[in-house]
Motif scaffolding. Structure first.
Motif, PDB file in Angstrom:
ATOM      1  N   HIS A 189       0.914  -1.154   0.000  1.00  0.00           N
ATOM      2  CA  HIS A 189       0.000   0.000   0.000  1.00  0.00           C
ATOM      3  C   HIS A 189       0.946   1.194   0.000  1.00  0.00           C
ATOM      4  CE1 HIS A 189      -2.933  -2.968   1.452  1.00  0.00           C
ATOM      5  NE2 HIS A 189      -2.065  -3.279   2.393  1.00  0.00           N
ATOM      6  N   HIS A 201      -6.702  -9.503   1.193  1.00  0.00           N
ATOM      7  CA  HIS A 201      -6.120  -9.888   2.481  1.00  0.00           C
ATOM      8  C   HIS A 201      -6.897 -11.095   2.984  1.00  0.00           C
ATOM      9  CE1 HIS A 201      -5.194  -5.524   2.319  1.00  0.00           C
ATOM     10  NE2 HIS A 201      -4.120  -5.835   3.003  1.00  0.00           N
ATOM     11  N   HIS A 225      -0.905 -12.261   3.239  1.00  0.00           N
ATOM     12  CA  HIS A 225      -0.681 -12.705   4.623  1.00  0.00           C
ATOM     13  C   HIS A 225      -0.888 -14.212   4.822  1.00  0.00           C
ATOM     14  CE1 HIS A 225      -0.050  -8.566   5.620  1.00  0.00           C
ATOM     15  NE2 HIS A 225      -1.219  -8.245   5.117  1.00  0.00           N
ATOM     16  N   ASP A 257       4.035  -5.141   2.444  1.00  0.00           N
ATOM     17  CA  ASP A 257       2.880  -4.456   3.013  1.00  0.00           C
ATOM     18  C   ASP A 257       3.191  -2.965   2.994  1.00  0.00           C
ATOM     19  OD1 ASP A 257       0.306  -4.365   3.942  1.00  0.00           O
ATOM     20  OD2 ASP A 257       0.650  -5.535   5.744  1.00  0.00           O
TER      21      ASP A 257
HETATM   22 ZN   LIG Z   1      -2.094  -5.113   3.367  1.00  0.00          ZN
END
Ligand SMILES: [Zn+2]
Length: 418
Positions: free
Chosen positions: A57, A193, A230, A281
């Motif tokens: 991000h 996610h 993740h 991330d």
């Molecule tokens: Zn993320």
């Protein structure tokens, strides 16, 4: 730009070794046939494919260091979401500039991003010269369909895109089938996610049951390639199911540890046949975008939690960092192969962290276990020279530092930023 790489060492993933040879960049692609003219030359050094940041991000770099000591729930609700409500194209542009520069400096040439205000990020990425892949974030609230429109608009602008339902706790089964239908109709991959924290695991099991992956299968989610970010809390049963699907897990070890979300088991994913990519991330939960550091954390964590020092070879790790996600998404990059896009990192093999090397084969171990971004000498993205002798090309770092700092001061509010 035409470049000659003469007698350089580069990875051959099929044979899991470094090979020595000569290849070229001809315009945007790699070739083994000498082009008519050569603009630049490298010789007798190590060249690897550029890194593929599997989950980011980038615009969150503006929030670096905010909400350092809370878990994901509090971090999102008390810090990130209130701050994001104050963002705009201008903030996102400068924050993305900072992030793209940090990524490319550590050899990353592609990043798979999920956020908002993507056009501002696209502009920054074009300025720095790194390749973005956008999956505009979908959160179930009025007007969520606009994210689908943005996906189409970005595609029309020539960007690579996928569909980004944020997570199962922000996108329910009320709209997820429509999101999946949109992805299927347009032949877009999905980036979501999943199973990041224990509380998310409890929520999903409560709402969709332990067979939640079958529910996702029922709505056709696995009919397009899927990147799950993740996956910390996947059960072994989940992993065996996913091993039969066109899925890649973007493992984000530093973010997972910083937010105390848990430890992903790369060894178990691998044993179940689930390909693993590596992602930084956002810098708000990492807190940097140094891809090389992320790669090393990922492999050290895999060794630590599995109890197996030989769980992954350095070449396995490099492959996960470059070609594994690209192959899953059907992109011709991530390998030094005839006709592939010229995303390349030239290493300074005389940097302190790259010596000694009795044999050039040692360099692969050094890249994975020893190198820092200071060992990245030159970076090419699709044939464009974006880092040249450790300096950015066409970007002024002091300007970016000043502009980003100015904007950080502007969003500062005592009750949000401690
Ligand atoms: Zn993320």
């Amino acid at each position: 730009m035409n470049v000659c790489f003469r007698n350089v060492w580069y990875p051959d993933y099929e044979n899991k070794t470094l090979v020595r040879g000569t290849f070229y960049v001809d315009g945007q692609r790699i070739t083994f046939k000498e082009p008519e003219h050569i603009d630049a030359m490298f010789a007798d050094t190590l060249v690897t494919p550029g890194f593929f940041n599997g989950h980011s991000h980038v615009a969150m770099s503006l929030f670096r260091g905010i909400g350092d000591d809370v878990d994901l729930d509090r971090w999102l609700n008390e810090y990130i979401w209130p701050l994001e409500a104050r963002l705009n194209d201008d903030y996102v542009y400068w924050s993305s500039m900072l992030a793209c520069m940090e990524l490319v400096r550590s050899g990353a040439t592609t990043f798979l991003d999920m956020y908002f205000w993507e056009k501002a990020t696209l502009e920054a990425a074009e300025k720095v010269g790194i390749r973005p892949i956008f999956t505009p974030g979908i959160i179930e609230r009025p007007g969520w369909e606009k994210a689908l429109q943005r996906t189409e608009e970005l595609k029309d602008l020539g960007a690579l895109v996928g569909v980004g339902p944020h997570a199962l706790y922000t996108v329910s089964m009320n709209i997820l089938p429509d999101v999946v239908k949109f992805a299927k109709e347009n032949d877009f991959f999905i980036h979501m996610h999943l199973m990041e924290t224990a509380s998310e695991e409890a929520y999903i099991h409560n709402v969709l049951g332990e067979e939640y992956l079958h529910r996702l299968e029922d709505i056709g989610l696995f009919e397009v390639p899927v990147v799950f970010a993740h996956g910390v809390h996947f059960s072994e049963k989940d992993l065996s199911f996913l091993g039969t699907k066109n899925v890649v897990v973007a493992h984000c070890p530093q973010s997972n540890m910083k937010l105390s979300s848990g430890l992903f088991r790369w060894d178990l994913a691998r044993d179940s046949g689930v390909p693993v990519a590596i992602g930084t991330d956002g810098a708000a939960s990492n807190n940097n975008l140094d891809y090389i550091e992320e790669m090393r954390t990922a492999v050290l964590l895999a060794r630590g939690v599995s109890g197996k020092p030989d769980v992954l070879s350095p070449m396995d790790v490099l492959e996960a960092a470059t070609s594994v996600p690209a192959r899953r998404l059907g992109l011709e990059l991530g390998e030094i192969r005839d006709g592939y896009l010229a995303d390349l990192v030239v290493w300074d093999v005389e940097d302190l962290c790259m010596v000694p090397a009795d044999d050039p084969q040692d360099w692969i171990s050094h890249v994975v276990y020893s190198a820092g971004a200071q060992a990245v000498s030159d970076v090419f993205v699709q044939g464009r020279w974006v880092v040249r002798n450790k300096s950015f090309v066409g970007v002024n770092p002091s300007e970016v530092v000043e502009e980003v700092s100015k904007r950080r001061r502007a969003i500062r509010k005592e009750d949000l930023i401690r």
